[in-house]
Design a protein around this motif. Sequence first.
Motif, mmCIF file in Angstrom:
data_model
loop_
_atom_site.group_PDB
_atom_site.id
_atom_site.type_symbol
_atom_site.label_atom_id
_atom_site.label_comp_id
_atom_site.label_asym_id
_atom_site.label_seq_id
_atom_site.Cartn_x
_atom_site.Cartn_y
_atom_site.Cartn_z
ATOM 1 N N UNK A 110 -40.570 -3.675 19.140
ATOM 2 C CA UNK A 110 -40.526 -2.620 20.170
ATOM 3 C C UNK A 110 -41.538 -2.506 20.996
ATOM 4 N N UNK A 111 -41.390 -2.781 22.545
ATOM 5 C CA UNK A 111 -42.526 -2.682 23.347
ATOM 6 C C UNK A 111 -42.101 -1.386 24.409
ATOM 7 N N UNK A 112 -43.068 -0.615 24.409
ATOM 8 C CA UNK A 112 -43.236 0.307 25.237
ATOM 9 C C UNK A 112 -43.706 0.133 26.635
ATOM 10 N N UNK A 113 -42.792 -0.022 27.692
ATOM 11 C CA UNK A 113 -43.498 -0.120 29.003
ATOM 12 C C UNK A 113 -43.712 1.362 29.540
ATOM 13 N N UNK A 114 -44.929 1.738 30.002
ATOM 14 C CA UNK A 114 -45.074 3.174 30.124
ATOM 15 C C UNK A 114 -44.604 3.720 31.462
ATOM 16 N N UNK A 115 -43.453 3.770 31.729
ATOM 17 C CA UNK A 115 -42.981 4.159 33.120
ATOM 18 C C UNK A 115 -42.888 5.945 33.013
ATOM 19 N N UNK A 116 -43.400 6.113 34.060
ATOM 20 C CA UNK A 116 -43.574 7.644 34.067
ATOM 21 C C UNK A 116 -42.392 8.363 34.926
ATOM 22 N N UNK A 117 -41.994 7.496 35.938
ATOM 23 C CA UNK A 117 -40.973 7.905 36.707
ATOM 24 C C UNK A 117 -39.651 7.187 36.818
ATOM 25 N N UNK A 118 -38.589 7.691 37.472
ATOM 26 C CA UNK A 118 -37.358 6.705 37.476
ATOM 27 C C UNK A 118 -37.594 5.465 38.112
ATOM 28 N N UNK A 119 -38.190 5.698 39.525
ATOM 29 C CA UNK A 119 -38.428 4.808 40.186
ATOM 30 C C UNK A 119 -39.108 3.487 39.400
ATOM 31 N N UNK A 120 -40.266 3.985 38.456
ATOM 32 C CA UNK A 120 -40.769 3.056 37.867
ATOM 33 C C UNK A 120 -40.068 2.187 36.978
ATOM 34 N N UNK A 121 -39.302 2.951 36.278
ATOM 35 C CA UNK A 121 -38.120 2.639 35.239
ATOM 36 C C UNK A 121 -37.358 1.607 35.830
ATOM 37 N N UNK A 122 -36.636 1.895 36.988
ATOM 38 C CA UNK A 122 -35.816 0.933 37.424
ATOM 39 C C UNK A 122 -36.733 -0.202 38.116
ATOM 40 N N UNK A 144 -37.314 -6.099 36.645
ATOM 41 C CA UNK A 144 -38.150 -7.272 36.552
ATOM 42 C C UNK A 144 -37.951 -8.116 35.180
ATOM 43 N N UNK A 145 -37.349 -7.616 34.290
ATOM 44 C CA UNK A 145 -36.979 -8.399 32.979
ATOM 45 C C UNK A 145 -36.146 -9.513 33.488
ATOM 46 N N UNK A 146 -36.615 -10.735 32.924
ATOM 47 C CA UNK A 146 -35.566 -11.729 33.276
ATOM 48 C C UNK A 146 -35.320 -12.427 31.804
ATOM 49 N N UNK A 147 -34.355 -12.849 31.340
ATOM 50 C CA UNK A 147 -33.735 -13.208 30.219
ATOM 51 C C UNK A 147 -34.636 -14.547 29.804
ATOM 52 N N UNK A 148 -34.776 -15.299 30.776
ATOM 53 C CA UNK A 148 -35.443 -16.644 30.624
ATOM 54 C C UNK A 148 -36.695 -16.610 30.154
ATOM 55 N N UNK A 149 -37.614 -15.391 30.551
ATOM 56 C CA UNK A 149 -39.003 -15.337 30.200
ATOM 57 C C UNK A 149 -39.142 -15.130 28.702
ATOM 58 N N UNK A 150 -40.455 -15.344 28.318
ATOM 59 C CA UNK A 150 -40.749 -15.105 26.885
ATOM 60 C C UNK A 150 -40.966 -13.473 27.003
ATOM 61 N N UNK A 151 -41.045 -13.102 25.920
ATOM 62 C CA UNK A 151 -41.401 -11.744 25.796
ATOM 63 C C UNK A 151 -42.771 -11.301 26.435
ATOM 64 N N UNK A 152 -43.872 -11.925 26.374
ATOM 65 C CA UNK A 152 -45.146 -11.502 26.774
ATOM 66 C C UNK A 152 -44.989 -11.610 28.319
ATOM 67 N N UNK A 153 -44.587 -12.536 28.924
ATOM 68 C CA UNK A 153 -44.185 -12.657 30.244
ATOM 69 C C UNK A 153 -43.422 -11.527 30.886
ATOM 70 N N UNK A 154 -42.203 -11.301 30.040
ATOM 71 C CA UNK A 154 -41.714 -9.970 30.429
ATOM 72 C C UNK A 154 -42.431 -8.639 30.670
ATOM 73 N N UNK A 155 -43.062 -8.757 29.483
ATOM 74 C CA UNK A 155 -43.805 -7.348 29.432
ATOM 75 C C UNK A 155 -44.815 -7.292 30.660
ATOM 76 N N UNK A 156 -45.415 -8.228 30.805
ATOM 77 C CA UNK A 156 -46.495 -8.288 32.107
ATOM 78 C C UNK A 156 -45.755 -7.917 33.331
ATOM 79 N N UNK A 157 -44.677 -8.799 33.552
ATOM 80 C CA UNK A 157 -43.905 -8.442 34.707
ATOM 81 C C UNK A 157 -43.351 -7.178 34.929
ATOM 82 N N UNK A 158 -43.176 -6.655 33.736
ATOM 83 C CA UNK A 158 -42.503 -5.125 33.881
ATOM 84 C C UNK A 158 -43.657 -4.190 34.003
#
Lengths: 287, 564
Positions: free
Chosen positions: B422-434, B439-453
Amino acid sequence: MSKIRFVTDSTSDIPLEIREKYNIEMVPLKVHFGQKVFLDAITIQSKEFYEKLAVSNVLPTTSQPSPVDFLNVYKKIYEEDPNCTIISIHLSSAMSGTYQSAVLAKSLLDEGVDLHIVDARSASYGIGVLMVEAVKAYENGKNKDEILEIVAKLREDIRIYFLVDTLEYLQKGGRIGKAASVVGSLLNIKPILSIDDEGEITSVDKVRGKKKAINRIVDVLKEDFSMTDVDMIIVHSNDISNAKDFSQLLKEQFQVHNVKLTSLSPVIGTHVGPGTLGIIMRPRSNE
Amino acid sequence: MSKVFINGTDFMNMVLSGANVLHSNVEKINSLNVFPVPDGDTGTNMNMTLTSGIEYIQSKSSDHIGEMAEAFSKGLLMGARGNSGVILSQLFRGFTKSVHELNEINAVQFAAALQQGVDTAYQAVVKPIEGTILTVAKESAKHALFVSHQTDHIIELLEEVINEAKKSLARTPDLLPVLKQAGVVDSGGQGLVFIYQGFIEALKGSFNVDSNVMHHTDYQKITINKPKPAQSNIATEDITHFYDMEFFIHLSKEVHFDESVLRKKLAEIGDSIVLIPDDDFVKVHVHSNSPGDVLNLTIQYGELTRLHIQNMRDQHREIVEETNSIQEDETFNEKDETSITSVEPKTFGMVTVSSGDGISDVFSSIGVDYVLFGGQTMNPSTEDLVKAVESIHAKYIFILPNNSNIILAAQQVKNLIEDKEVIVIPSKTIPQGLSAALALQDMNDVDENEHLMNQAIQDVQSGCVTIAVRDSQMNGISINEGDYIGIQENQIVTASNEIIETSKELLQLMITEENEMLTVFIGEGMAAQHTDILVQFVEESYPDIEIEVIEGGQPIYDYIFSVE
């Protein structure tokens, strides 16, 4: 060294004058508007196609060349140059049966002919750039194996990104590939589309709005070609002014050596729809 | 009356009494809540967290304080809601670590357990802020350590603890300027003082310690506030719906199940609604006066199983049945787990939190697997998040809390899920969450996605317009009750008595030359002409920006703006 002849199909988007200049044979795919069948880039050209698309109430469909279409071209070449080698480069087998038709045609020829059918695992000028590079290598005295190696290497080096106005056309035509997950979003999402190593359409990123999408493509290309001189081809759905703006933007950001603008063929246009803009970028060629 | 040891039964009485005192003061605590977000729900969150703790401890009966504390702590952790709720759960997690092998504890051990609770809570909170419940817990525990060497009497010790906690609470405005500005003490700290007061009442015997009676009265009082939208909170004396219904819907494949629709319909005929969707099943809990209507409504979604309908006036039976249904719930989960493992999991899943049907639909449309109902007015508990995560068959699950008050609860989920990362992306607002979800891309690995998000969160600006609930002075802006306030990220930046005026001001502060995209989420019940005026204003003032307008349907915020 034996003579080498070259064959591609209409989806490579190589303009007629270049095909004539390098003596490249072209096998057309077909566009169907209802009952009416057109030969891609032969009996229907891009300008006419996109005008027709805008007013037509039926969506066009497409079909691959038949094996016989290929067979006829290959036979004609062997009649002209009996012991030549043929290099035939075609639209991604993940998107079309064109490559399959060419392979079938080969099986109908005498055994022992020297015919190399290459799956470009790409589309539009992503095929065209391989074809032109192959011909140039031949003119520079490279032999068959060297040419095939150059083509394979270039396939790794080029980058293709494109934007579509709507994913509807790719979806309806069944060519959406790995970008399917982007469909159905309630936001105005512009996926940054590309063609992956398997020759399938994929979405490398998704952003909101067209302007952001174009900027994102520039950023992605910068990661790909940071310090390199490049050549580029802008492809468009008969929308030259957008293509020019895009070209200008890219020229400001890259050391661009050679630029071409070309219209997407009717067959490709059928599957991406109007408003499509694409870029094929490669490290500068050593001509 | 003197007491030198407390055992498991004493502990249960203490926490029941603590929960009871807190429950009676929920509104008072809510009214103090200005930090970190002035959303007035700290009391509600702490109450719900305690309710879950009480449920777990009441399923046990032991004189062993370690066992009882463990049950309570587990319950708090599962029910943790909001920052104060999470911190409360951590205080008792530490407390439990300290006492878990002990039958009974003396004053020194009690003080040491309080201290260990403080240590655990400080470790669990990423950025401990002084002037909050943490400070109150810390200073009173420190005092307890000191006093525990001077007296053996736990009541005396607790009296000292409460005195110190009150003093510490009074000092919170000196540590946290936002409290001083609003002229209040910290709400979470106040909650803790109430809990301690409940403790001492139980030990003094002023709270009824006959455990059977307490089961009934206290349990009912507290569980009435089970998870449900805060606006539908009702006081004990207002209960008119006395059939307590609990059952599962085995969802039919032919019918589309929409949690929010069912919730709305149930709210017309009942209250205390809890819906827990779980793959093919939905667990339903509702209090209603017309059980037939509830069944007719829910049977449309599929077969009903494991029905329990009780008359809440029959208190004795209620407890027996409740215990049974908890046990059944557990078997249900086990069965469910075995049924999913047969299919290959996908790589990435996403859970997010949103209120507003329009926004929830947007999240679903861009690939979010589970949209929990909640946000500013209703923070989902850790357990709700755990359920959501469990329902997704994926290797990695990203949680997008979209609210600073849910981030901590989301982080707790990591400790409770074993078979997924479980990875928490600390979005504080709806725009941040969207933006993060996109930003999540299926082809990326998990670290890359976490970074991008995480990067995506930085690249978007959030703003919202809402109505001020009280007069105040913030960042040099005078705000009158009923004014429209413009909030940029988490700061109030403008206020006026006119919605268009405030919205324009806010947009002007948010939009710069580099921005390309404005998204407007229209709140529940907003008049269309306001939005037209705003869109026209932006088109004229910023011709280069693309605008997308979405019927967000969110409560509280008339507008949410996303600028990127």
